[in-house]
Design a protein around this motif. Structure first.
Motif, PDB file in Angstrom:
ATOM      1  N   UNK A  31     -33.436 -49.630  55.491  1.00  0.00           N
ATOM      2  CA  UNK A  31     -33.487 -48.273  56.043  1.00  0.00           C
ATOM      3  C   UNK A  31     -34.500 -48.233  57.179  1.00  0.00           C
ATOM      4  N   UNK A  32     -34.319 -47.256  58.055  1.00  0.00           N
ATOM      5  CA  UNK A  32     -35.316 -46.988  59.094  1.00  0.00           C
ATOM      6  C   UNK A  32     -36.436 -46.193  58.431  1.00  0.00           C
ATOM      7  N   UNK A  33     -37.438 -46.898  57.957  1.00  0.00           N
ATOM      8  CA  UNK A  33     -38.460 -46.272  57.123  1.00  0.00           C
ATOM      9  C   UNK A  33     -39.212 -45.165  57.854  1.00  0.00           C
ATOM     10  N   UNK A  34     -39.697 -45.459  59.052  1.00  0.00           N
ATOM     11  CA  UNK A  34     -40.483 -44.460  59.772  1.00  0.00           C
ATOM     12  C   UNK A  34     -39.643 -43.233  60.114  1.00  0.00           C
ATOM     13  N   UNK A  35     -38.383 -43.468  60.533  1.00  0.00           N
ATOM     14  CA  UNK A  35     -37.500 -42.351  60.835  1.00  0.00           C
ATOM     15  C   UNK A  35     -37.213 -41.515  59.601  1.00  0.00           C
ATOM     16  N   UNK A  36     -36.938 -42.185  58.478  1.00  0.00           N
ATOM     17  CA  UNK A  36     -36.665 -41.475  57.239  1.00  0.00           C
ATOM     18  C   UNK A  36     -37.882 -40.688  56.779  1.00  0.00           C
ATOM     19  N   UNK A  37     -39.038 -41.285  56.911  1.00  0.00           N
ATOM     20  CA  UNK A  37     -40.265 -40.603  56.489  1.00  0.00           C
ATOM     21  C   UNK A  37     -40.494 -39.326  57.296  1.00  0.00           C
ATOM     22  N   UNK A  38     -40.317 -39.429  58.622  1.00  0.00           N
ATOM     23  CA  UNK A  38     -40.530 -38.260  59.480  1.00  0.00           C
ATOM     24  C   UNK A  38     -39.524 -37.152  59.175  1.00  0.00           C
ATOM     25  N   UNK A  39     -38.252 -37.540  59.033  1.00  0.00           N
ATOM     26  CA  UNK A  39     -37.216 -36.544  58.744  1.00  0.00           C
ATOM     27  C   UNK A  39     -37.416 -35.898  57.387  1.00  0.00           C
ATOM     28  N   UNK A  40     -37.771 -36.714  56.413  1.00  0.00           N
ATOM     29  CA  UNK A  40     -37.964 -36.195  55.067  1.00  0.00           C
ATOM     30  C   UNK A  40     -39.138 -35.216  55.028  1.00  0.00           C
ATOM     31  N   UNK A  41     -40.212 -35.557  55.705  1.00  0.00           N
ATOM     32  CA  UNK A  41     -41.379 -34.667  55.741  1.00  0.00           C
ATOM     33  C   UNK A  41     -41.012 -33.330  56.378  1.00  0.00           C
ATOM     34  N   UNK A  42     -40.246 -33.388  57.448  1.00  0.00           N
ATOM     35  CA  UNK A  42     -39.839 -32.157  58.141  1.00  0.00           C
ATOM     36  C   UNK A  42     -38.921 -31.307  57.272  1.00  0.00           C
ATOM     37  N   UNK A  43     -37.940 -31.947  56.642  1.00  0.00           N
ATOM     38  CA  UNK A  43     -36.971 -31.205  55.822  1.00  0.00           C
ATOM     39  C   UNK A  43     -37.620 -30.607  54.578  1.00  0.00           C
ATOM     40  N   UNK A  44     -38.512 -31.358  53.948  1.00  0.00           N
ATOM     41  CA  UNK A  44     -39.184 -30.836  52.763  1.00  0.00           C
ATOM     42  C   UNK A  44     -40.151 -29.722  53.141  1.00  0.00           C
ATOM     43  N   UNK A  45     -40.741 -29.853  54.327  1.00  0.00           N
ATOM     44  CA  UNK A  45     -41.605 -28.779  54.798  1.00  0.00           C
ATOM     45  C   UNK A  45     -40.842 -27.484  54.980  1.00  0.00           C
ATOM     46  N   UNK A  46     -39.580 -27.585  55.364  1.00  0.00           N
ATOM     47  CA  UNK A  46     -38.721 -26.405  55.515  1.00  0.00           C
ATOM     48  C   UNK A  46     -38.051 -26.001  54.202  1.00  0.00           C
ATOM     49  N   UNK A  47     -38.304 -26.752  53.145  1.00  0.00           N
ATOM     50  CA  UNK A  47     -37.664 -26.551  51.844  1.00  0.00           C
ATOM     51  C   UNK A  47     -36.140 -26.667  51.924  1.00  0.00           C
ATOM     52  N   UNK A  48     -35.678 -27.527  52.817  1.00  0.00           N
ATOM     53  CA  UNK A  48     -34.247 -27.763  52.976  1.00  0.00           C
ATOM     54  C   UNK A  48     -33.870 -28.972  52.107  1.00  0.00           C
ATOM     55  N   UNK A  49     -33.791 -28.717  50.802  1.00  0.00           N
ATOM     56  CA  UNK A  49     -33.556 -29.812  49.863  1.00  0.00           C
ATOM     57  C   UNK A  49     -32.161 -30.405  50.008  1.00  0.00           C
TER      58      UNK A  49
END
Length: 217
Positions: A45-63
């Protein structure tokens, strides 16, 4: 017949069967290397990309979007750990942490599959080759005793064949050790990625709990 004579009878078969054993082990070793290489590459997986996207989505509570993102690589340990955590997201940090720990343990077992064989082969193939050499030397000296008066030249061919076993053992062992160390490094890296993402999930949960508490006040 004494025990020594029985063992000598076995030794007189020569070292050729040891060579065939080493060749068979090398074929299995190469098959495992190819299978593991395909497995690790297909589940990267693209770890850094996944980490950034996941942080953003969870911050928005977009589960839902977060689940869709990690579901793109269902076989990756990083995705499996996060998916397990997101499935328990509404049950509190403890449930999320336990779910991710269990998912990581199961995925790690798949990452390590057959690596023990490579490690064992890398450590022991030289000894198997040495065993073949010892058998060959015993046979060579037995032949020398049986051919008295013909000189050492009569068994030089047998001695050279015996030494081949040690060389083959090293040839089998070295790639196995290199592959074992490489794949173990891959396991450590993927597990570290999964741990980092797990902490990100827990951190975002904690941040959300803090926000809710502030709003309630």
């Amino acid at each position: 017949m004494s025990l020594t004579d029985r063992l000598l009878t076995v030794a007189l078969f020569g070292a050729e069967w040891v060579l065939w054993l080493l060749i068979a082990l090398s074929v299995v070793s190469v098959a495992i290397m190819i299978e593991r290489l395909i497995y690790f590459r297909s589940n990267a997986v693209d770890f850094e990309g996944l980490r950034a996207e996941l942080k953003d989505l969870l911050g928005q509570r977009n589960l839902e979007k977060a689940r869709q993102r990690v579901a793109e690589r269902p076989g990756a340990i990083e995705s499996e750990v996060v998916m397990a955590g997101l499935a328990k997201f509404n049950q509190g940090p403890m449930a999320v942490g336990e779910a991710m720990t269990g998912a990581k343990a199961r995925a790690k077992l798949r990452l390590q599959r057959n690596l023990a064989f490579l490690g064992t082969l890398g450590n022991n193939a030289p000894f198997v080759g040495l065993f073949g050499t010892v058998i060959g030397v015993i046979k060579a000296f037995h032949d020398l005793a049986a051919r008295r008066g013909q000189g050492p030249e009569a068994v030089m061919g047998s001695l050279s064949e015996a030494l081949i076993a040690t060389a083959v053992g090293l040839i089998v062992a070295i790639p196995a050790v290199i592959a074992f160390n490489y794949f173990n490094g891959q396991v450590r890296e993927r597990v570290a990625h999964a741990d980092t993402l797990a902490h990100e999930v827990l951190a975002e949960m904690g941040r959300g709990e803090t926000s809710k508490a502030a709003e309630a006040k």
